[in-house]
Scaffold this motif. Structure first.
Motif, short mmCIF file in Angstrom:
data_model
loop_
_atom_site.label_atom_id
_atom_site.label_comp_id
_atom_site.label_asym_id
_atom_site.label_seq_id
_atom_site.Cartn_x
_atom_site.Cartn_y
_atom_site.Cartn_z
N TYR A 182 40.49 27.15 41.04
CA TYR A 182 41.91 26.89 40.79
C TYR A 182 42.85 27.65 41.73
CZ TYR A 182 39.90 24.94 36.57
OH TYR A 182 39.15 24.19 35.70
N SER A 183 42.30 28.45 42.60
CA SER A 183 43.10 29.20 43.59
C SER A 183 44.09 30.17 42.97
CB SER A 183 43.85 28.23 44.52
OG SER A 183 42.95 27.39 45.21
N ARG A 184 43.81 30.59 41.76
CA ARG A 184 44.59 31.64 41.09
C ARG A 184 43.75 32.23 39.97
NH1 ARG A 184 47.57 29.39 36.41
NH2 ARG A 184 47.29 27.10 36.36
N PRO A 185 43.96 33.49 39.66
CA PRO A 185 43.12 34.14 38.64
C PRO A 185 43.53 33.75 37.24
CG PRO A 185 44.75 35.67 39.49
CD PRO A 185 44.87 34.43 40.33
N PRO A 186 42.63 33.91 36.29
CA PRO A 186 42.99 33.67 34.89
C PRO A 186 44.02 34.70 34.42
CG PRO A 186 40.82 34.67 35.03
CD PRO A 186 41.24 34.34 36.42
N ASN A 187 44.86 34.28 33.49
CA ASN A 187 45.87 35.19 32.94
C ASN A 187 45.30 36.06 31.83
OD1 ASN A 187 47.37 32.43 33.70
ND2 ASN A 187 48.72 34.16 34.13
N PHE A 188 44.31 35.53 31.12
CA PHE A 188 43.76 36.25 29.99
C PHE A 188 42.23 36.22 30.06
CE2 PHE A 188 47.69 34.08 28.61
CZ PHE A 188 48.50 35.19 28.41
N LEU A 189 41.63 37.41 29.90
CA LEU A 189 40.17 37.57 29.92
C LEU A 189 39.76 37.96 28.51
CD1 LEU A 189 40.02 39.93 33.08
CD2 LEU A 189 40.24 37.42 33.05
N LEU A 190 39.28 37.00 27.72
CA LEU A 190 39.00 37.24 26.31
C LEU A 190 37.53 37.64 26.13
CD1 LEU A 190 40.62 37.07 23.64
CD2 LEU A 190 39.62 34.81 23.30
N VAL A 191 37.30 38.84 25.58
CA VAL A 191 35.95 39.39 25.52
C VAL A 191 35.64 39.95 24.13
CG1 VAL A 191 36.01 39.99 27.97
CG2 VAL A 191 36.66 41.72 26.27
N ASP A 192 34.34 40.05 23.85
CA ASP A 192 33.84 40.77 22.68
C ASP A 192 33.47 42.18 23.10
OD1 ASP A 192 34.04 38.71 20.84
OD2 ASP A 192 31.96 38.06 21.05
N PHE A 193 33.54 43.12 22.15
CA PHE A 193 33.06 44.50 22.37
C PHE A 193 33.53 45.00 23.75
CE2 PHE A 193 30.01 42.27 19.61
CZ PHE A 193 30.17 43.03 18.47
N TYR A 194 34.85 45.03 23.91
CA TYR A 194 35.49 45.28 25.20
C TYR A 194 35.04 46.56 25.88
CZ TYR A 194 38.28 48.91 22.98
OH TYR A 194 38.66 50.06 22.33
N GLU A 195 34.60 47.55 25.10
CA GLU A 195 34.27 48.86 25.70
C GLU A 195 32.90 48.87 26.36
OE1 GLU A 195 32.25 49.24 21.69
OE2 GLU A 195 33.94 48.15 22.58
N TYR A 196 32.08 47.86 26.08
CA TYR A 196 30.78 47.79 26.76
C TYR A 196 31.01 47.55 28.25
CZ TYR A 196 27.65 47.89 22.74
OH TYR A 196 26.92 48.30 21.64
N GLY A 197 30.24 48.26 29.06
CA GLY A 197 30.44 48.22 30.50
C GLY A 197 31.24 49.40 31.00
N GLY A 198 31.66 50.28 30.08
CA GLY A 198 32.34 51.50 30.49
C GLY A 198 33.68 51.27 31.17
N GLY A 199 34.42 50.24 30.76
CA GLY A 199 35.72 49.96 31.34
C GLY A 199 35.70 48.85 32.38
N SER A 200 34.57 48.18 32.53
CA SER A 200 34.45 47.14 33.55
C SER A 200 35.43 45.99 33.34
CB SER A 200 33.02 46.61 33.61
OG SER A 200 32.56 46.20 32.33
N VAL A 201 35.75 45.66 32.09
CA VAL A 201 36.70 44.56 31.85
C VAL A 201 38.09 44.94 32.34
CG1 VAL A 201 35.37 43.61 29.93
CG2 VAL A 201 37.16 45.30 29.46
N PHE A 202 38.45 46.21 32.19
CA PHE A 202 39.76 46.66 32.66
C PHE A 202 39.77 46.79 34.18
CE2 PHE A 202 39.18 48.58 28.38
CZ PHE A 202 40.10 47.78 27.72
N GLN A 203 38.63 47.16 34.74
CA GLN A 203 38.51 47.22 36.20
C GLN A 203 38.70 45.83 36.79
OE1 GLN A 203 37.78 50.08 38.51
NE2 GLN A 203 38.80 48.40 39.57
#
Length: 359
Positions: A270-291
């Motif tokens: 789509y040549s543009r990033p998603p606006n919302f990244l909806l995840v379960d257990f957000y803290e798994y990955g040690g902050g990778s979703v926020f990164q």
């Protein structure tokens, strides 16, 4: 007389629309770079079923409550709301399966956090299971005071390019955006926006591979913001349930079926990033979703304090992830084992009652 004259000129300019007031917000959602960025041009981490909090239970999607979610960096809070004996409660289709408490208690926590963090824009996404009238939600928002900080657009549909900047939303004090997945009516409650005329979504209840196809929308997807459902499920007794055992991998920046891989796929498509990244257990990955969100926003993710650590360490699917999250083990075939046994009985009961649906 210079001061009054200058003030008169300034006021005249403001009233005529020819003057620009200096923006007061210098930090927006944690970054100065985001203050001049349109809301429709920012990527936010979202917590899927943010109210469904617990451990070793197949009906939960998060380890930590909404206050900790917001503190750690979640800025989209998704929930399922239904009428339970005259009260709006947060439940998985049936409150017999999982009852996350009343919407009012939940929103009170959101209001308290927002009051303590005046430079953050927060988004709510409410799945209106029983097709309740927006006025019923509006009553709850008014009771907790969130109506006063809610953003109300001029039009029912806003293209992703036409949203105000985070800085202007913060300066105006209207920094809560709320979407209803159905029944929105701006003439009734002007700040409860229809989701699918403004946002489209990718498929949900994914148990194999994530993709970027348009799954739900009521508008032109090319002009809308979009949300990727990036939470991996496993099949239990013929029904989807959160796959916490794979969460480190699912939430990671790279690799097969990772958040990073789905984002890359969507950006390429789509040549543009998603606006919302909806995840379960957000803290798994040690902050990778926020990164990942920081990478998309072009800012540096560097939290002043570590995010919360995973709690749901029992696993029914194989996978271990990045440093910072607990390693989980399992047999890799989605079978129920250990402390998930009790939860599986609940799932079985809910299936018999026809109550188990996760979205």
């Amino acid at each position: 007389m210079l001061v009054p004259v200058a003030l008169s000129i300034l006021l005249s300019g403001v009233l005529s629309g020819s003057a620009t007031l200096t923006r007061r917000a210098t930090t927006c959602n944690g970054f100065s770079e985001l203050c001049d960025r349109s809301y429709g041009n920012v990527s936010f981490v979202g917590a899927h079923d943010s109210y469904a909090v617990g451990t070793n239970n197949l009906a939960v999607n998060q380890d930590y409550d909404v206050t900790q979610q917001l503190t750690d960096g979640v800025r989209l809070l998704q929930m399922q709301a239904l009428n339970n004996s005259g009260t709006i409660q947060l439940c998985h289709t049936s409150c017999l399966l999982f009852n996350g408490g009343t919407l009012q208690d939940y929103l009170t926590k959101v209001k308290t956090w927002m009051d303590a963090n005046p430079n953050d824009v927060v988004t709510l996404l409410i799945v209106n299971i029983n097709n309740l009238a927006p006025s019923l939600f509006g009553d709850v928002f008014s009771n907790v005071g969130l109506d006063k900080v809610s953003y109300a657009p001029k039009n029912s549909t806003t293209a992703f390019t036409d949203w105000p900047t985070l800085g202007s939303m913060i300066d105006s004090g209207t920094r809560l955006v709320t979407f209803l997945d159905n029944q929105a009516d701006l003439t009734s409650v002007p700040y409860l926006l229809d989701e699918f005329t403004n946002v489209w979504e990718t498929p949900f209840d994914v148990t194999t591979e994530f993709d970027c196809s348009v799954n739900r929308t009521k508008g032109d997807s090319s002009t809308q913001m979009y949300l990727i459902n990036h939470f991996l499920d496993m099949v239990v007794l013929g029904n989807p349930a959160p796959n916490v055992g794979a969460a480190n991998v699912t939430n990671s920046l790279s690799g097969t079926n990772s958040l990073g891989a789905q984002v890359d796929l969507c950006v390429a498509q789509y040549s543009r990033p998603p606006n919302f990244l909806l995840v379960d257990f957000y803290e798994y990955g040690g902050g990778s979703v926020f990164q990942e969100a920081a990478n998309l926003n072009g800012v540096t993710y560097s939290p002043t304090t570590p995010i919360a650590q995973p709690k749901s360490t029992s696993s029914s699917a194989s996978g271990s992830g990045q440093s910072g999250g607990s390693t989980t083990t399992g047999n890799g075939n989605g079978a129920i084992s250990g402390s998930h046994g009790v939860a599986s009985l609940l799932v079985a009961l809910s299936v018999l009652l026809g109550a188990f649906t996760v979205v």
